[in-house]
Write an enzyme that holds these catalytic residues in place. Structure first.
Site, PDB file in Angstrom:
ATOM      1  N   LYS A  36       0.852  -1.196   0.000  1.00  0.00           N
ATOM      2  CA  LYS A  36       0.000   0.000   0.000  1.00  0.00           C
ATOM      3  C   LYS A  36       0.888   1.246   0.000  1.00  0.00           C
ATOM      4  O   LYS A  36       2.126   1.141   0.168  1.00  0.00           O
ATOM      5  CB  LYS A  36      -0.915  -0.029   1.225  1.00  0.00           C
ATOM      6  CG  LYS A  36      -0.173   0.080   2.529  1.00  0.00           C
ATOM      7  CD  LYS A  36      -1.087  -0.168   3.717  1.00  0.00           C
ATOM      8  CE  LYS A  36      -0.309   0.040   5.000  1.00  0.00           C
ATOM      9  NZ  LYS A  36      -0.808  -0.775   6.108  1.00  0.00           N
ATOM     10  N   TYR A 280      16.199  32.412   2.573  1.00  0.00           N
ATOM     11  CA  TYR A 280      15.177  33.304   3.133  1.00  0.00           C
ATOM     12  C   TYR A 280      15.496  33.663   4.577  1.00  0.00           C
ATOM     13  O   TYR A 280      15.904  32.792   5.360  1.00  0.00           O
ATOM     14  CB  TYR A 280      13.813  32.612   3.130  1.00  0.00           C
ATOM     15  CG  TYR A 280      13.205  32.397   1.765  1.00  0.00           C
ATOM     16  CD1 TYR A 280      12.802  33.487   0.984  1.00  0.00           C
ATOM     17  CD2 TYR A 280      13.002  31.116   1.274  1.00  0.00           C
ATOM     18  CE1 TYR A 280      12.223  33.290  -0.264  1.00  0.00           C
ATOM     19  CE2 TYR A 280      12.418  30.916   0.033  1.00  0.00           C
ATOM     20  CZ  TYR A 280      12.037  32.000  -0.730  1.00  0.00           C
ATOM     21  OH  TYR A 280      11.468  31.794  -1.944  1.00  0.00           O
TER      22      TYR A 280
HETATM   23  C1  LIG Z   1      -0.054  -1.735   6.686  1.00  0.00           C
HETATM   24  C2  LIG Z   1      -0.618  -3.005   7.144  1.00  0.00           C
HETATM   25  C3  LIG Z   1       0.206  -4.103   7.408  1.00  0.00           C
HETATM   26  C4  LIG Z   1       1.720  -4.032   7.326  1.00  0.00           C
HETATM   27  O1  LIG Z   1       2.241  -3.296   8.394  1.00  0.00           O
HETATM   28  P1  LIG Z   1       3.829  -3.149   8.614  1.00  0.00           P
HETATM   29  O2  LIG Z   1       3.945  -2.573   9.966  1.00  0.00           O
HETATM   30  O3  LIG Z   1       4.305  -2.210   7.565  1.00  0.00           O
HETATM   31  O4  LIG Z   1       4.408  -4.491   8.454  1.00  0.00           O
HETATM   32  C5  LIG Z   1      -0.405  -5.285   7.769  1.00  0.00           C
HETATM   33  N1  LIG Z   1      -1.740  -5.381   7.878  1.00  0.00           N
HETATM   34  C6  LIG Z   1      -2.563  -4.343   7.635  1.00  0.00           C
HETATM   35  C7  LIG Z   1      -4.032  -4.520   7.773  1.00  0.00           C
HETATM   36  C8  LIG Z   1      -2.034  -3.124   7.267  1.00  0.00           C
HETATM   37  O5  LIG Z   1      -2.834  -2.096   7.046  1.00  0.00           O
END
Ligand SMILES: *Cc1c(COP(=O)(O)O)cnc(C)c1O
Length: 388
Positions: A36, A280
């Site tokens: 993601k 700046y």
């Molecule tokens: C983002 C996410 C993960 C992965 O999390 P990490 O801490 O990056 O390993 C796993 N499960 C869900 C539902 C997530 O949203």
């Protein structure tokens, strides 16, 4: 290079991370690569094919739109799972493409059923159970109803998973809550099976959970941050390091390697006298004769303005501190102590240069960001390339 900066992704470093992480899993636990947020800023379209080359066969995304991109670069035998949002309009597409997705309420389940009828293919669903995070998930009542609905229309569904998400597995302060969640999960998942739905992988673990709570690994782990070479937080890293029984084990090198290298080039050099102000305002005043360099990376590119007068990058294997405010598209850095510095020299913002390394953590700690946050802020418009 047309672009002002570029992100390299190291295949060999990724291979090493995978080997380490898979070594923590039993032979029956599937590794799902969480991609993601544009593969945590690594570039979804670059990362997915590279990870497939390294043997990954399961990817998890947040949304329908991410799935749409991942679907175009996955192989036929690679699975794809949506853990979050799917617009109503995308449901038919997901079912038709055989993309699996979380079901966390009964509306979603009915939408899946209707889509399955329309496209004449079973919907591949993962029942997300509410175990105490209180974000999304089916509570016990809804779960019983969902089981009933699936049994009524068995042909329209393939139950591929039963899952939940843990509320903070990276910190010992959440220990009681996480354990309670795992207990609740086992109980609820048992009831789904008793209700007549067998099969489906049980999965609960993110990176931190698979390291800190071995019992959470079950049939699949969903690994995001760790595969990219970063620890979820320092506590998890320390716990891993301390888990070695011998002092040698405790001083072993970090098994995770950041796979990203973000680089740019010096755009222009400027010599200033002692007392001159730079950029700046008056926040930066030269304390001696100095050489400064303009770098075409600014907060537009995800280099936070909070790093003004605080962050650093690498030039000629040396640290070059940010001088003055980070601007929208550029920043000034102090290269007085980088011998032989010239226009066009490589600037490394994240990653290794010669023997120096600039880590994501060195930024995130300075400005109290999560490393996750630093990574995903790197805009998709910056090119990503795979290197060995
Ligand atoms: C983002 C996410 C993960 C992965 O999390 P990490 O801490 O990056 O390993 C796993 N499960 C869900 C539902 C997530 O949203």
């Amino acid at each position: 290079m047309i672009h002002s900066s570029c992100v390299e992704i190291s295949r060999s470093a990724y291979r090493r991370n995978l080997r380490f992480l898979k070594g923590l899993l039993g032979p029956k636990t599937l590794f799902s690569s969480v991609v993601k947020g544009n593969a945590y800023g690594h570039g979804l379209e670059t990362f997915v094919p590279m990870a497939q080359e390294c043997g990954v066969r399961h990817f998890s995304v947040f949304s329908g739109e991410e799935a749409y991109v991942a679907d175009r670069c996955r192989d036929a035998d690679t699975d794809l799972l949506i853990m979050g949002h799917i617009g109503d309009e995308a449901m038919d597409w997901a079912v038709d493409r055989g993309v699996a997705f979380y079901v966390f309420d009964l509306d979603r389940l009915c939408a899946a059923r209707d889509a399955a009828r329309r496209v004449r293919k079973p919907a591949r669903v993962h029942l997300e159970l509410e175990t105490g995070m209180n974000r999304t998930g089916l509570d016990t009542d809804e779960m019983e109803k969902a089981v009933g609905l699936i049994r009524q229309d068995r042909r329209l569904f393939r139950l591929e998973g039963i899952c939940t998400h843990l509320a903070g597995a990276e910190s010992i302060s959440n220990y009681v809550r996480v354990h309670q969640q795992l207990r609740t999960f086992r109980r609820m998942a048992g009831r789904v099976r008793k209700g007549g739905l067998r099969g489906g992988r049980r999965h609960t673990a993110c990176s931190a959970a698979m390291m800190n709570y071995p019992a959470s690994k079950l049939d699949m782990v969903r690994v995001g941050i760790a595969q990219y070479g970063y620890w979820p937080n320092q506590e998890t890293r320390m716990r891993y390091q301390m888990s070695g029984t011998s002092p040698e084990a405790q001083s072993r090198p970090d098994p995770l390697l950041g796979i990203m290298r973000w680089r740019s080039r010096i755009m222009s050099l400027k010599r200033v006298r002692q007392g001159d102000f730079v950029g700046y305002g008056t926040t930066y005043q030269a304390s001696r004769r100095q050489v400064l360099a303009a770098v075409p990376v600014g907060y537009y590119h995800g280099f936070s303005r909070s790093l003004s007068n605080l962050g650093h990058v690498l030039v000629r294997g040396r640290r070059a501190p940010v001088a003055g405010y980070v601007n929208m598209n550029m920043m000034m850095i102090d290269v007085t102590d980088c011998p032989g510095v010239s226009r066009g020299d490589e600037v490394v913002i994240i990653g290794k240069q010669q023997r120096a390394r600039s880590t994501v953590r060195s930024f995130s700690d300075l400005i109290n960001y999560l490393n996750y946050e630093i990574l995903v802020r790197i805009p998709a418009s910056i090119p990503r390339v795979v290197v060995d």
